[in-house]
Design an enzyme around this catalytic site. Structure first.
Site, short mmCIF file in Angstrom:
data_model
loop_
_atom_site.label_atom_id
_atom_site.label_comp_id
_atom_site.label_asym_id
_atom_site.label_seq_id
_atom_site.Cartn_x
_atom_site.Cartn_y
_atom_site.Cartn_z
N ASN A 78 1.02 -3.70 8.08
CA ASN A 78 1.93 -4.28 7.09
C ASN A 78 2.85 -3.22 6.50
O ASN A 78 4.00 -3.49 6.18
CB ASN A 78 1.14 -4.95 5.97
CG ASN A 78 0.78 -6.39 6.26
OD1 ASN A 78 1.51 -7.10 6.96
ND2 ASN A 78 -0.34 -6.84 5.75
N HIS B 279 -0.46 7.22 4.32
CA HIS B 279 0.83 6.67 4.74
C HIS B 279 1.92 7.69 4.43
O HIS B 279 1.97 8.23 3.32
CB HIS B 279 1.12 5.37 3.99
CG HIS B 279 0.03 4.35 4.09
ND1 HIS B 279 -0.23 3.66 5.25
CD2 HIS B 279 -0.87 3.91 3.17
CE1 HIS B 279 -1.24 2.83 5.05
NE2 HIS B 279 -1.65 2.97 3.79
N ALA C 14 0.80 -1.23 0.00
CA ALA C 14 0.00 0.00 0.00
C ALA C 14 0.83 1.27 0.00
O ALA C 14 0.27 2.37 0.02
CB ALA C 14 -0.93 0.00 1.22
#
Length: 265
Positions: free
Chosen positions: A188, A218, A122
């Protein structure tokens, strides 16, 4: 022509399986799943797809296995796949924070002469971070920011009243290893950043519940001999599952395409 086996058939696995089955370089796609889940897998994918409960029971050994099944799936199948000499691509990076798993997988890969590949999932800038590690890194920090509902069912509920938040609140501030262990379904990315850079115990991770966040955000900050960079991405989920990153599924397809293409980027 390559034969690919998928572990798991959730939203990420379905996206990857359908995308890969349409590539001219892919001869066939099969699925590994838990016993009793075969019909569910066929219903989610296509009726004549081969389904098996272990790598040994597939009618044909695949050239590569792709794990989209989460941490328990990597634990259950990873070592057997590698020991059988089959390369394994995984999105379950956070599982490598568990005691001894990385060592067991490495030993199995050496025994079978196979390779374990960790996809970027991601987040982006992993190639730059891994390259910067060569010259030396001074610090790496990962910050994950989601709406409160995005942290439902996680350890954040033990630290915050998610439903009543009126401003952004930090619910974790520690190492990437701790984040991966405490938030197995959410961190993750922290583990991926850590393994590309300073490692699980030297990478700082901060997790934030933010009622004003419009999506999953993120951010990676790194400083080292190369200089300094800050990377931020606001990812969209897959339509079939609001908790599954679309970019994670796309990164799986890219990893396999790079294996079978004459030119890889």
């Amino acid at each position: 022509m390559a034969q690919i086996a998928m572990i798991g058939f959730g939203a990420v696995g379905q996206y990857a399986a359908r995308a890969l089955s349409g590539l001219p370089e892919i001869e066939g796609v099969s699925v590994l799943c838990r016993p009793g889940r075969e019909e569910a897998a066929r219903a989610a994918l296509w009726p004549d797809i081969e389904i098996a409960s272990s790598i040994e029971t597939l009618s044909r050994q695949p050239d590569c296995v792709v794990d989209c099944g989460g941490h328990p799936a990597l634990v259950a199948h990873g070592a057997a796949v590698l020991r059988n000499g089959i390369d394994l691509i995984t999105v379950s990076i956070g599982a490598l924070a568990d005691d001894g798993l990385a060592e067991r997988l490495e030993a199995a890969a050496r025994e079978g002469g196979a390779r374990l590949e960790l996809v970027s999932g991601a987040v982006g800038a992993i190639d730059a971070l891994a390259a910067a590690r060569i010259g030396g890194l001074d610090s790496v920090r990962y910050t994950g920011r989601k709406p409160p509902a995005g942290w439902a069912g996680s350890a954040a509920e033990d630290r915050l009243d998610l439903a009543s938040l009126t401003e952004a609140a930090v619910h974790f501030d520690g190492t990437a290893r701790e984040a991966a262990r405490l938030y197995p379904k959410n961190a993750n990315v922290a583990a991926t950043v850590a393994l590309a850079g300073l490692g699980l115990d030297e990478t700082k991770a901060v997790l934030i519940a933010d009622p004003y966040a419009s999506g999953n955000i993120h951010e990676v900050e790194a400083i080292g001999a190369f200089g300094r960079f800050t990377f931020q991405i606001e990812g969209k989920p897959l339509p079939d599952n609001p908790k599954s990153s679309a970019l994670t599924a796309m990164s799986v397809v890219r990893a396999v395409r790079n294996r079978v293409s004459t030119i890889a980027v």
